[in-house]
Scaffold this motif. Structure first.
Motif, PDB file in Angstrom:
ATOM      1  N   LEU A  24     -29.012  -7.263   4.686  1.00  0.00           N
ATOM      2  CA  LEU A  24     -28.545  -7.823   5.956  1.00  0.00           C
ATOM      3  C   LEU A  24     -27.818  -9.152   5.747  1.00  0.00           C
ATOM      4  CD1 LEU A  24     -31.605  -6.990   8.245  1.00  0.00           C
ATOM      5  CD2 LEU A  24     -29.382  -5.853   8.160  1.00  0.00           C
ATOM      6  N   GLY A  25     -28.202  -9.891   4.718  1.00  0.00           N
ATOM      7  CA  GLY A  25     -27.481 -11.118   4.403  1.00  0.00           C
ATOM      8  C   GLY A  25     -26.045 -10.832   3.994  1.00  0.00           C
ATOM      9  N   LEU A  26     -25.841  -9.795   3.197  1.00  0.00           N
ATOM     10  CA  LEU A  26     -24.489  -9.410   2.806  1.00  0.00           C
ATOM     11  C   LEU A  26     -23.675  -8.966   4.016  1.00  0.00           C
ATOM     12  CD1 LEU A  26     -25.205  -7.431  -0.501  1.00  0.00           C
ATOM     13  CD2 LEU A  26     -24.459  -9.803  -0.240  1.00  0.00           C
ATOM     14  N   VAL A  27     -24.326  -8.247   4.927  1.00  0.00           N
ATOM     15  CA  VAL A  27     -23.644  -7.817   6.155  1.00  0.00           C
ATOM     16  C   VAL A  27     -23.236  -9.021   6.996  1.00  0.00           C
ATOM     17  CG1 VAL A  27     -23.936  -6.596   8.342  1.00  0.00           C
ATOM     18  CG2 VAL A  27     -24.771  -5.559   6.228  1.00  0.00           C
ATOM     19  N   ALA A  28     -24.161  -9.968   7.169  1.00  0.00           N
ATOM     20  CA  ALA A  28     -23.869 -11.163   7.963  1.00  0.00           C
ATOM     21  C   ALA A  28     -22.711 -11.948   7.361  1.00  0.00           C
ATOM     22  CB  ALA A  28     -25.113 -12.049   8.052  1.00  0.00           C
ATOM     23  N   ALA A  29     -22.689 -12.069   6.034  1.00  0.00           N
ATOM     24  CA  ALA A  29     -21.614 -12.813   5.366  1.00  0.00           C
ATOM     25  C   ALA A  29     -20.275 -12.114   5.530  1.00  0.00           C
ATOM     26  CB  ALA A  29     -21.948 -12.983   3.891  1.00  0.00           C
ATOM     27  N   ALA A  30     -20.260 -10.794   5.350  1.00  0.00           N
ATOM     28  CA  ALA A  30     -19.009 -10.049   5.473  1.00  0.00           C
ATOM     29  C   ALA A  30     -18.457 -10.128   6.896  1.00  0.00           C
ATOM     30  CB  ALA A  30     -19.230  -8.587   5.069  1.00  0.00           C
ATOM     31  N   LEU A  31     -19.319 -10.002   7.889  1.00  0.00           N
ATOM     32  CA  LEU A  31     -18.876 -10.102   9.282  1.00  0.00           C
ATOM     33  C   LEU A  31     -18.364 -11.510   9.587  1.00  0.00           C
ATOM     34  CD1 LEU A  31     -21.681  -8.092  11.137  1.00  0.00           C
ATOM     35  CD2 LEU A  31     -19.333  -7.352  10.645  1.00  0.00           C
ATOM     36  N   SER A  32     -18.989 -12.506   8.991  1.00  0.00           N
ATOM     37  CA  SER A  32     -18.557 -13.890   9.208  1.00  0.00           C
ATOM     38  C   SER A  32     -17.173 -14.132   8.622  1.00  0.00           C
ATOM     39  CB  SER A  32     -19.568 -14.857   8.588  1.00  0.00           C
ATOM     40  OG  SER A  32     -20.847 -14.698   9.165  1.00  0.00           O
ATOM     41  N   LEU A  33     -16.929 -13.586   7.440  1.00  0.00           N
ATOM     42  CA  LEU A  33     -15.611 -13.726   6.823  1.00  0.00           C
ATOM     43  C   LEU A  33     -14.537 -13.055   7.672  1.00  0.00           C
ATOM     44  CD1 LEU A  33     -16.734 -13.086   3.160  1.00  0.00           C
ATOM     45  CD2 LEU A  33     -15.609 -15.158   3.956  1.00  0.00           C
ATOM     46  N   ARG A  34     -14.862 -11.913   8.250  1.00  0.00           N
ATOM     47  CA  ARG A  34     -13.909 -11.240   9.134  1.00  0.00           C
ATOM     48  C   ARG A  34     -13.675 -12.039  10.408  1.00  0.00           C
ATOM     49  NH1 ARG A  34     -12.245  -6.245   7.931  1.00  0.00           N
ATOM     50  NH2 ARG A  34     -13.285  -5.122   6.224  1.00  0.00           N
ATOM     51  N   ALA A  35     -14.721 -12.653  10.930  1.00  0.00           N
ATOM     52  CA  ALA A  35     -14.581 -13.456  12.145  1.00  0.00           C
ATOM     53  C   ALA A  35     -13.642 -14.634  11.920  1.00  0.00           C
ATOM     54  CB  ALA A  35     -15.952 -13.943  12.610  1.00  0.00           C
ATOM     55  N   VAL A  36     -13.733 -15.241  10.723  1.00  0.00           N
ATOM     56  CA  VAL A  36     -12.895 -16.402  10.427  1.00  0.00           C
ATOM     57  C   VAL A  36     -11.435 -16.002  10.290  1.00  0.00           C
ATOM     58  CG1 VAL A  36     -12.443 -18.181   8.674  1.00  0.00           C
ATOM     59  CG2 VAL A  36     -14.764 -17.749   9.456  1.00  0.00           C
ATOM     60  N   ARG A  37     -11.177 -14.759   9.909  1.00  0.00           N
ATOM     61  CA  ARG A  37      -9.784 -14.313   9.859  1.00  0.00           C
ATOM     62  C   ARG A  37      -9.129 -14.421  11.234  1.00  0.00           C
ATOM     63  NH1 ARG A  37      -9.894  -8.602   6.548  1.00  0.00           N
ATOM     64  NH2 ARG A  37     -10.994  -9.325   4.670  1.00  0.00           N
ATOM     65  N   ARG A  38      -9.896 -14.160  12.258  1.00  0.00           N
ATOM     66  CA  ARG A  38      -9.341 -14.193  13.619  1.00  0.00           C
ATOM     67  C   ARG A  38      -9.495 -15.555  14.263  1.00  0.00           C
ATOM     68  NH1 ARG A  38     -10.413  -9.278  17.678  1.00  0.00           N
ATOM     69  NH2 ARG A  38      -9.162  -8.363  15.991  1.00  0.00           N
ATOM     70  N   TRP A  39     -10.625 -16.213  14.015  1.00  0.00           N
ATOM     71  CA  TRP A  39     -10.883 -17.513  14.639  1.00  0.00           C
ATOM     72  C   TRP A  39     -11.134 -18.547  13.548  1.00  0.00           C
ATOM     73  CZ3 TRP A  39     -13.844 -13.217  16.555  1.00  0.00           C
ATOM     74  CH2 TRP A  39     -13.342 -12.696  17.745  1.00  0.00           C
ATOM     75  N   ASP A  40     -10.076 -19.023  12.956  1.00  0.00           N
ATOM     76  CA  ASP A  40     -10.176 -20.012  11.885  1.00  0.00           C
ATOM     77  C   ASP A  40     -10.194 -21.410  12.500  1.00  0.00           C
ATOM     78  OD1 ASP A  40     -10.053 -21.583   9.665  1.00  0.00           O
ATOM     79  OD2 ASP A  40      -8.314 -20.594   8.773  1.00  0.00           O
ATOM     80  N   LEU A  41     -11.338 -22.076  12.401  1.00  0.00           N
ATOM     81  CA  LEU A  41     -11.497 -23.410  12.971  1.00  0.00           C
ATOM     82  C   LEU A  41     -11.353 -24.508  11.926  1.00  0.00           C
ATOM     83  CD1 LEU A  41     -14.593 -22.709  15.264  1.00  0.00           C
ATOM     84  CD2 LEU A  41     -12.164 -22.572  15.858  1.00  0.00           C
ATOM     85  N   GLY A  42     -10.816 -24.165  10.750  1.00  0.00           N
ATOM     86  CA  GLY A  42     -10.706 -25.137   9.687  1.00  0.00           C
ATOM     87  C   GLY A  42      -9.909 -26.367  10.087  1.00  0.00           C
ATOM     88  N   GLY A  43      -8.789 -26.149  10.788  1.00  0.00           N
ATOM     89  CA  GLY A  43      -7.983 -27.281  11.229  1.00  0.00           C
ATOM     90  C   GLY A  43      -8.715 -28.153  12.227  1.00  0.00           C
ATOM     91  N   LEU A  44      -9.414 -27.522  13.167  1.00  0.00           N
ATOM     92  CA  LEU A  44     -10.168 -28.279  14.167  1.00  0.00           C
ATOM     93  C   LEU A  44     -11.290 -29.075  13.524  1.00  0.00           C
ATOM     94  CD1 LEU A  44     -10.867 -28.944  17.130  1.00  0.00           C
ATOM     95  CD2 LEU A  44     -12.237 -26.838  17.175  1.00  0.00           C
ATOM     96  N   LEU A  45     -11.992 -28.460  12.583  1.00  0.00           N
ATOM     97  CA  LEU A  45     -13.120 -29.125  11.930  1.00  0.00           C
ATOM     98  C   LEU A  45     -12.681 -30.311  11.074  1.00  0.00           C
ATOM     99  CD1 LEU A  45     -15.207 -26.006  10.834  1.00  0.00           C
ATOM    100  CD2 LEU A  45     -15.752 -27.603  12.673  1.00  0.00           C
TER     101      LEU A  45
END
Length: 286
Positions: free
Chosen positions: A194-215
């Motif tokens: 489940l940790g691998l699943v959570a990480a993979a989903l998080s990486l996909r989420a960042v593709r669409r909502w990248d907050l790096g500039g805001l942070l």
């Protein structure tokens, strides 16, 4: 570890990412086989007994390191800069905490499985720290450790030795949950999957909502500094349930306080920080 290739790592599917479904299914299948085949109990007894060959303080420290609060502090400590690349790890971990929390706590409440101390008499297992009884499946520590490693490997450039070290640390944290008597082997395997699943989903989420500039902006950094400082203080005062793991707890807590103060220093005095070369003086953004 370098953060330079993070954009490419998140933007494209790596061979490791394409093999992820097989790894997840394998871990879940092994967990199911252990539970249904009644091999969980003898394997737990064997591993728990083997754990006594090493100091209780080692297993306690590893369990402390696998706490969600600890993972957050480590992630912030690995992202001291304020440019977009430095914030990418933090960006992904924000999603991983949300998704990992759901994937940990929902199954725990759904399955309501007893932990080893709730099944075995005290003389048949070695317990380190608090004696936990309820909410066994899955192991939240294993979930957090494996999610963190997967995120790091896909947001940082790591050498083969660094990758081996990271996976070894994740496995050690997961194994510590059996050594301290808190989880069955099937709990640990399910948590890792489940940790691998959570990480993979998080990486996909960042593709669409990248907050790096805001942070990377000054106000966001001020908020992050307050969070890092507060998390460090919380780590110093929290009751982890593992007194022998106090050295790890104090190291993480003090690192969080120091890192938060340094980050706050830039956020409230960027001109001063810009004139003093150091690890907080990357290119100004925002």
């Amino acid at each position: 570890m370098s953060s330079q290739p993070t954009s490419a790592a998140i933007a494209s599917d790596s061979p490791q990412l394409r093999r992820l479904p097989l790894a997840v299914l394998t871990l879940l299948a092994l967990a199911l086989l252990l539970r249904l085949g009644e091999a969980d109990l003898p394997l737990f007894r064997a591993l728990n007994a083997l754990g006594t060959a090493l100091p209780d303080s080692l297993w306690s420290g590893l369990s402390v390191a696998g706490l969600g609060l600890s993972i957050g502090l480590i992630g912030l400590a690995m992202s001291p800069g304020r440019d977009r690349q430095a914030m990418r790890l933090v960006n992904v971990l924000m999603w991983a905490f949300l998704l990992g929390g759901l994937l940990s706590h929902v199954p725990k409440r759904l399955f309501q499985q007893l932990r080893p101390p709730g099944v075995l008499p005290p003389d048949q297992l070695h317990v380190i720290g608090d004696r936990l009884v309820h909410l066994a499946m899955p192991s939240g520590h294993a979930l957090a450790a494996f999610a963190f490693v997967w995120v790091v490997l896909h947001t940082r450039h790591c050498t083969a030795a660094q990758r081996a070290l990271l996976w070894g640390m994740a496995a050690a944290v997961a194994l510590s949950r059996i050594a301290v008597g808190a989880h069955w082997p099937s709990d640990v395997l399910a948590g890792a999957a489940l940790g691998l699943v959570a990480a993979a989903l998080s990486l996909r989420a960042v593709r669409r909502w990248d907050l790096g500039g805001l942070l990377s902006r000054r106000r966001a950094q001020a908020v992050m500094a307050a969070v890092q400082l507060g998390a460090g203080l919380a780590m110093l005062w929290t009751q982890t349930g593992y007194p022998l793991g106090a050295p790890v707890q104090w190291a993480l807590g003090l690192a969080g306080v120091a890192g938060g103060l340094l980050r706050l220093r830039w956020a409230i005095a960027p001109a001063v920080a810009a004139r003093q070369p150091g690890w907080m003086t990357t290119e100004r953004v925002g």
